[in-house]
Design a protein around this motif. Structure first.
Motif, PDB file in Angstrom:
ATOM      1  N   GLY A 135       0.832  -1.194   0.000  1.00  0.00           N
ATOM      2  CA  GLY A 135       0.000   0.000   0.000  1.00  0.00           C
ATOM      3  C   GLY A 135       0.868   1.246   0.000  1.00  0.00           C
ATOM      4  O   GLY A 135       1.791   1.371   0.805  1.00  0.00           O
ATOM      5  N   ILE A 136       0.593   2.162  -0.909  1.00  0.00           N
ATOM      6  CA  ILE A 136       1.369   3.397  -0.993  1.00  0.00           C
ATOM      7  C   ILE A 136       1.059   4.256   0.229  1.00  0.00           C
ATOM      8  O   ILE A 136      -0.103   4.623   0.463  1.00  0.00           O
ATOM      9  N   PRO A 137       2.059   4.585   1.058  1.00  0.00           N
ATOM     10  CA  PRO A 137       1.784   5.343   2.283  1.00  0.00           C
ATOM     11  C   PRO A 137       1.422   6.793   1.995  1.00  0.00           C
ATOM     12  O   PRO A 137       2.158   7.501   1.309  1.00  0.00           O
ATOM     13  N   VAL A 138       0.273   7.213   2.526  1.00  0.00           N
ATOM     14  CA  VAL A 138      -0.226   8.583   2.347  1.00  0.00           C
ATOM     15  C   VAL A 138      -0.478   9.171   3.734  1.00  0.00           C
ATOM     16  O   VAL A 138      -1.320   8.673   4.479  1.00  0.00           O
ATOM     17  N   ALA A 139       0.265  10.208   4.093  1.00  0.00           N
ATOM     18  CA  ALA A 139       0.090  10.855   5.391  1.00  0.00           C
ATOM     19  C   ALA A 139      -0.798  12.084   5.248  1.00  0.00           C
ATOM     20  O   ALA A 139      -0.590  12.907   4.349  1.00  0.00           O
ATOM     21  N   ILE A 140      -1.803  12.186   6.121  1.00  0.00           N
ATOM     22  CA  ILE A 140      -2.673  13.368   6.163  1.00  0.00           C
ATOM     23  C   ILE A 140      -2.177  14.246   7.304  1.00  0.00           C
ATOM     24  O   ILE A 140      -2.279  13.863   8.481  1.00  0.00           O
ATOM     25  N   VAL A 141      -1.605  15.397   6.989  1.00  0.00           N
ATOM     26  CA  VAL A 141      -1.019  16.254   8.016  1.00  0.00           C
ATOM     27  C   VAL A 141      -1.629  17.642   7.961  1.00  0.00           C
ATOM     28  O   VAL A 141      -2.112  18.097   6.923  1.00  0.00           O
ATOM     29  N   GLY A 142      -1.599  18.310   9.089  1.00  0.00           N
ATOM     30  CA  GLY A 142      -2.137  19.659   9.177  1.00  0.00           C
ATOM     31  C   GLY A 142      -2.305  20.072  10.619  1.00  0.00           C
ATOM     32  O   GLY A 142      -2.052  19.290  11.544  1.00  0.00           O
ATOM     33  N   ALA A 143      -2.765  21.308  10.818  1.00  0.00           N
ATOM     34  CA  ALA A 143      -3.020  21.797  12.170  1.00  0.00           C
ATOM     35  C   ALA A 143      -4.246  21.088  12.753  1.00  0.00           C
ATOM     36  O   ALA A 143      -5.012  20.435  12.026  1.00  0.00           O
ATOM     37  N   PRO A 144      -4.455  21.192  14.063  1.00  0.00           N
ATOM     38  CA  PRO A 144      -5.649  20.577  14.662  1.00  0.00           C
ATOM     39  C   PRO A 144      -6.940  21.171  14.089  1.00  0.00           C
ATOM     40  O   PRO A 144      -6.994  22.349  13.717  1.00  0.00           O
ATOM     41  N   ASN A 145      -7.958  20.320  13.980  1.00  0.00           N
ATOM     42  CA  ASN A 145      -9.320  20.740  13.619  1.00  0.00           C
ATOM     43  C   ASN A 145      -9.462  21.289  12.203  1.00  0.00           C
ATOM     44  O   ASN A 145     -10.373  22.071  11.936  1.00  0.00           O
TER      45      ASN A 145
ATOM     46  N   PRO B 241       1.197  23.370   7.819  1.00  0.00           N
ATOM     47  CA  PRO B 241       2.255  23.026   8.774  1.00  0.00           C
ATOM     48  C   PRO B 241       3.624  23.113   8.128  1.00  0.00           C
ATOM     49  O   PRO B 241       3.773  22.859   6.924  1.00  0.00           O
ATOM     50  N   ASP B 242       4.602  23.486   8.900  1.00  0.00           N
ATOM     51  CA  ASP B 242       5.973  23.592   8.423  1.00  0.00           C
ATOM     52  C   ASP B 242       6.696  22.293   8.746  1.00  0.00           C
ATOM     53  O   ASP B 242       7.151  22.081   9.868  1.00  0.00           O
ATOM     54  N   ILE B 243       6.753  21.406   7.761  1.00  0.00           N
ATOM     55  CA  ILE B 243       7.422  20.114   7.960  1.00  0.00           C
ATOM     56  C   ILE B 243       8.411  19.890   6.825  1.00  0.00           C
ATOM     57  O   ILE B 243       8.223  20.396   5.715  1.00  0.00           O
ATOM     58  N   PRO B 244       9.483  19.154   7.080  1.00  0.00           N
ATOM     59  CA  PRO B 244      10.462  18.875   6.020  1.00  0.00           C
ATOM     60  C   PRO B 244       9.868  17.967   4.944  1.00  0.00           C
ATOM     61  O   PRO B 244       9.161  17.008   5.254  1.00  0.00           O
ATOM     62  N   ILE B 245      10.153  18.276   3.688  1.00  0.00           N
ATOM     63  CA  ILE B 245       9.649  17.494   2.553  1.00  0.00           C
ATOM     64  C   ILE B 245      10.841  16.999   1.733  1.00  0.00           C
ATOM     65  O   ILE B 245      11.726  17.779   1.372  1.00  0.00           O
ATOM     66  N   ARG B 246      10.848  15.711   1.428  1.00  0.00           N
ATOM     67  CA  ARG B 246      11.904  15.146   0.585  1.00  0.00           C
ATOM     68  C   ARG B 246      11.588  15.379  -0.886  1.00  0.00           C
ATOM     69  O   ARG B 246      10.421  15.562  -1.268  1.00  0.00           O
ATOM     70  N   ASP B 247      12.634  15.330  -1.714  1.00  0.00           N
ATOM     71  CA  ASP B 247      12.446  15.533  -3.150  1.00  0.00           C
ATOM     72  C   ASP B 247      11.593  14.435  -3.780  1.00  0.00           C
ATOM     73  O   ASP B 247      10.919  14.664  -4.789  1.00  0.00           O
ATOM     74  N   ASP B 248      11.649  13.221  -3.192  1.00  0.00           N
ATOM     75  CA  ASP B 248      10.924  12.103  -3.788  1.00  0.00           C
ATOM     76  C   ASP B 248       9.488  11.981  -3.271  1.00  0.00           C
ATOM     77  O   ASP B 248       8.789  11.027  -3.605  1.00  0.00           O
TER      78      ASP B 248
END
Length: 446
Positions: free
Chosen positions: A235-245, A329-336
């Motif tokens: 399964g291709i991992p998909v993260a749902i990220v963001g601030a609360p609510n 959100p300010d999170i590190p993102i990889r090129d891939d």
């Protein structure tokens, strides 16, 4: 067909004839497979079909019978059956084989197996048919593993990968690499054998270095495909990220079509990552709903936020979610990594009411790795490990060529690379424990 991990197939002399149910119990029909030197005589002993007299690749109608006391001079009919004849070496296992197709009654199937055992067969262990096919040269080890992947395939993508490997995609690629390695080894050994002949010209070491680097590049590329293969397989991992609510849990529930995550207006409700999968166009996506990212003094919530960051790093696709007047959100993102930005609670997207979900699903499909029929993708951790070790060996050869190391030392690393690649296809003698580990999760009957 049920897995029986406690039984591990071992290499046999193939003097035994094996039998097993090859179909799942409970269906209208059941198929029993018989393979080995006495397959024809064993089936002939329990049926009205004289297998030894029949041509290969033919199907014959008959009865399965149980011979009762000699004094009664008759046989009790167990069932009608179709008996298919396969003669060695043109069978799945490479041995004389018979398939008995009869009604799917548990009583009938168990009775047929019982009669076969009484007439010289033994019950097959998990994966023993495919093990015999490998040992008899009908397929290499990577193709044998593809059989298990094909049975376990749950979507179009994993099915396509298994079919490619079963057809010899990885085997063909490795065969080319081994040819190049053998060429490199031969040139070095020629140099060793005739090093005292000053009048002979040998391959330029710069040419050998170029060849070694080319081989290394191909091995490294093949190893790199494991990340894609593993994602497609699990399964291709998909993260749902963001601030609360901002609607992360609501989005997960909407995509899954069920109330999988708790939805609340209270900030910090999601404290741990929640995972579940869906299929879109034959591709499995593994969604991870993470804790809202914000500054907080709550130690437990901070643990959840740390896990959110870790999940984002593991993901191949990130759904970066926000709502009006709330920053991303300010999170590190990889090129891939692929990032899909979602502004929830707007006219164009409302997770709660399903607005914009179709477009999001299409974006996910487009972001998924694309594979074609000719692509060679590594999905096995065993193959990946072997490729990494071969990569290390070739790396030492490259280093040695650059510092003008003697050919005998270089040849040793080349042989290690050759042997390591051979482990993938089973081109050299493979230890019984390795074979047992590969085949132990196969179905009985396969």
């Amino acid at each position: 067909m049920s897995n029986t991990p406690s039984l591990t197939p071992t290499v046999t002399t193939h003097e035994e004839t094996i039998c097993a149910l090859a179909t799942a119990p409970g269906g209208a029909l059941g198929i029993i497979r018989v393979s080995g030197p006495y397959a024809f005589s064993a089936v002939s002993a329990i049926s009205t079909v004289r297998c030894n007299e029949m041509a290969a690749n033919t199907i014959h109608y008959g009865h399965i019978v149980e011979h009762v006391a000699v004094a009664q001079q008759h046989a009790a009919i167990i069932d009608e059956a179709l008996v298919t004849i396969f003669r060695a070496p043109h069978s799945y296992t490479g041995e004389d084989s018979v398939e008995i197709s009869c009604h799917g009654s548990r009583y009938i199937l168990n009775k047929v197996l019982e009669l076969l055992v009484q007439n010289g067969c033994r019950m097959a262990q998990p994966g023993e048919y495919t093990l015999r096919a490998y040992l008899n040269g009908k397929m290499d080890l990577s193709q044998a593993e593809a059989v298990a992947d094909l049975i376990a395939s749950s979507n179009k993508a994993t099915h396509q990968l298994a079919i490619s490997q079963l057809r010899g995609g990885i085997s063909t690629r490795l065969s080319r690499l081994r040819e190049q390695l053998l060429k490199l080894t031969s040139l070095l050994e020629l140099e060793l054998d005739f090093s005292d002949h000053e009048d002979l010209e040998f391959a330029d070491r710069s040419e050998l270095l170029t060849l070694a680097k080319t081989i290394d590049s191909h091995i490294a590329h093949l190893a790199q495909t494991f990340e894609i293969g593993n994602a497609i397989k699990n399964g291709i991992p998909v993260a749902i990220v963001g601030a609360p609510n901002v609607g992360k849990s609501t989005l997960l529930n909407a995509l899954l079509g069920e109330e999988r995550a708790i939805v609340s207006d209270i900030q910090g409700t999601t404290r741990d990552a929640i995972e579940d999968t869906i299929q879109l166009c034959g591709i499995t996506f593994r969604f991870i709903d993470t804790a809202g990212i914000r500054h907080t003094d709550d130690q437990i919530e901070n643990l959840g936020i740390e896990r959110s960051m870790a999940a984002a790093q593991r993901a191949q696709i990130i759904l970066m979610m926000t709502e009006p007047d709330v920053p991303y959100p300010d999170i590190p993102i990889r090129d891939d990594q692929t990032v899909i930005r979602i502004e929830n609670k707007t006219e164009t997207f409302q997770a709660k009411f399903g607005v914009g979900l179709d477009q999001l699903r299409q974006q996910l499909i487009e972001a998924a790795p694309k594979i074609t029929e000719n692509d060679v993708i590594v999905t096995s951790a065993r193959h990946y490990d072997a490729l990494l070790r071969a990569h290390d060996s070739i790396g030492r050869v490259i280093d040695g060529l650059q510092i003008q190391l003697s050919g005998d030392l270089l040849s040793e690393d080349l042989r290690q690379a050759l042997d390591t690649l051979a482990e993938i296809t089973g081109g050299q003698i493979t230890p019984n424990e390795v074979l047992g580990n590969i085949f132990k999760h196969f179905c009985v009957g396969k």
